[in-house]
Design a protein around this motif. Sequence first.
Motif, mmCIF file in Angstrom:
data_model
loop_
_atom_site.group_PDB
_atom_site.id
_atom_site.type_symbol
_atom_site.label_atom_id
_atom_site.label_comp_id
_atom_site.label_asym_id
_atom_site.label_seq_id
_atom_site.Cartn_x
_atom_site.Cartn_y
_atom_site.Cartn_z
ATOM 1 N N ARG A 1 -49.201 -24.679 -3.178
ATOM 2 C CA ARG A 1 -48.377 -23.591 -2.655
ATOM 3 C C ARG A 1 -49.106 -22.275 -2.852
ATOM 4 N N LEU A 2 -49.160 -21.487 -1.801
ATOM 5 C CA LEU A 2 -49.826 -20.193 -1.834
ATOM 6 C C LEU A 2 -48.903 -19.169 -1.196
ATOM 7 N N PHE A 3 -48.804 -18.016 -1.819
ATOM 8 C CA PHE A 3 -47.919 -16.959 -1.339
ATOM 9 C C PHE A 3 -48.750 -15.820 -0.763
ATOM 10 N N PRO A 4 -48.870 -15.712 0.572
ATOM 11 C CA PRO A 4 -49.635 -14.612 1.176
ATOM 12 C C PRO A 4 -49.130 -13.244 0.727
ATOM 13 N N GLU A 5 -47.820 -13.144 0.508
ATOM 14 C CA GLU A 5 -47.228 -11.895 0.029
ATOM 15 C C GLU A 5 -47.850 -11.490 -1.311
ATOM 16 N N ARG A 6 -47.976 -12.458 -2.220
ATOM 17 C CA ARG A 6 -48.557 -12.187 -3.549
ATOM 18 C C ARG A 6 -50.023 -11.810 -3.418
ATOM 19 N N LEU A 7 -50.756 -12.508 -2.546
ATOM 20 C CA LEU A 7 -52.173 -12.170 -2.327
ATOM 21 C C LEU A 7 -52.309 -10.712 -1.894
ATOM 22 N N LEU A 8 -51.487 -10.317 -0.922
ATOM 23 C CA LEU A 8 -51.564 -8.954 -0.402
ATOM 24 C C LEU A 8 -51.145 -7.934 -1.451
ATOM 25 N N LEU A 9 -50.050 -8.187 -2.144
ATOM 26 C CA LEU A 9 -49.600 -7.247 -3.173
ATOM 27 C C LEU A 9 -50.631 -7.078 -4.284
ATOM 28 N N ASP A 10 -51.215 -8.182 -4.736
ATOM 29 C CA ASP A 10 -52.233 -8.092 -5.788
ATOM 30 C C ASP A 10 -53.448 -7.307 -5.318
ATOM 31 N N ALA A 11 -53.845 -7.523 -4.071
ATOM 32 C CA ALA A 11 -55.005 -6.810 -3.537
ATOM 33 C C ALA A 11 -54.712 -5.320 -3.360
ATOM 34 N N GLY B 1 -39.526 -25.297 -0.092
ATOM 35 C CA GLY B 1 -40.915 -25.199 -0.551
ATOM 36 C C GLY B 1 -41.212 -26.194 -1.655
ATOM 37 N N ARG B 2 -40.330 -26.292 -2.622
ATOM 38 C CA ARG B 2 -40.527 -27.250 -3.721
ATOM 39 C C ARG B 2 -40.572 -28.681 -3.200
ATOM 40 N N GLU B 3 -39.689 -28.987 -2.269
ATOM 41 C CA GLU B 3 -39.648 -30.344 -1.712
ATOM 42 C C GLU B 3 -40.946 -30.666 -0.959
ATOM 43 N N LEU B 4 -41.461 -29.727 -0.213
ATOM 44 C CA LEU B 4 -42.720 -29.958 0.500
ATOM 45 C C LEU B 4 -43.872 -30.176 -0.479
ATOM 46 N N VAL B 5 -43.894 -29.402 -1.539
ATOM 47 C CA VAL B 5 -44.928 -29.564 -2.562
ATOM 48 C C VAL B 5 -44.796 -30.934 -3.223
ATOM 49 N N ASN B 6 -43.578 -31.307 -3.598
ATOM 50 C CA ASN B 6 -43.359 -32.589 -4.274
ATOM 51 C C ASN B 6 -43.616 -33.781 -3.357
ATOM 52 N N ARG B 7 -43.148 -33.690 -2.133
ATOM 53 C CA ARG B 7 -43.241 -34.835 -1.222
ATOM 54 C C ARG B 7 -44.651 -35.011 -0.655
ATOM 55 N N TYR B 8 -45.310 -33.913 -0.303
ATOM 56 C CA TYR B 8 -46.601 -34.013 0.380
ATOM 57 C C TYR B 8 -47.786 -33.583 -0.478
ATOM 58 N N GLY B 9 -47.527 -33.081 -1.663
ATOM 59 C CA GLY B 9 -48.620 -32.694 -2.548
ATOM 60 C C GLY B 9 -49.350 -31.428 -2.146
ATOM 61 N N PHE B 10 -48.683 -30.561 -1.397
ATOM 62 C CA PHE B 10 -49.306 -29.303 -0.999
ATOM 63 C C PHE B 10 -49.581 -28.407 -2.194
#
Length: 140
Positions: free
Chosen positions: A33-43, A22-31
């Motif tokens: 990062r969003l965690f659907p798990e966190r979205l659901l848990l917070d909701a 995940g870190r490499e994808l963010v660093n290499r492609y500039g994505f």
Amino acid sequence: MDCSPTRRTLLKAEPARLEATGRELVNRYGFRRLFPERLLLDAIRAEAARLGGLWSVVMEADADGRRGAAWHRLQVRVQRARPVVERALANLEVPTLLQHPGLLARHGLLGLLQPLQDRARQGPVIVVLAPATNSTCCQW
């Protein structure tokens, strides 16, 4: 196999390498990062708080699983939390890496990803990163 991101990609990584991937994808492609798990848990947490419920009870219901006495009540909370997750996913405007989608699967919400696939031809690049024992990529 070329695993460069297209408009929509499901990328699988060994569980032990998931965070580094995940870190490499963010660093290499500039994505973003969003965690659907966190979205659901917070909701779900917000829904439980709104109703005066205890978070520990929600966690116990989830831990007990489908056969637990409180699973049905948990699913009611999950369905009430669903629109929050839907809105967050619908408002993605930049290339995004969705990591940790497992909780969506556990609660039967993987269908929330379908609109992303439908609009990926015109919208931002979306990559879903999931754990798997064979690290290959595929179009979803």
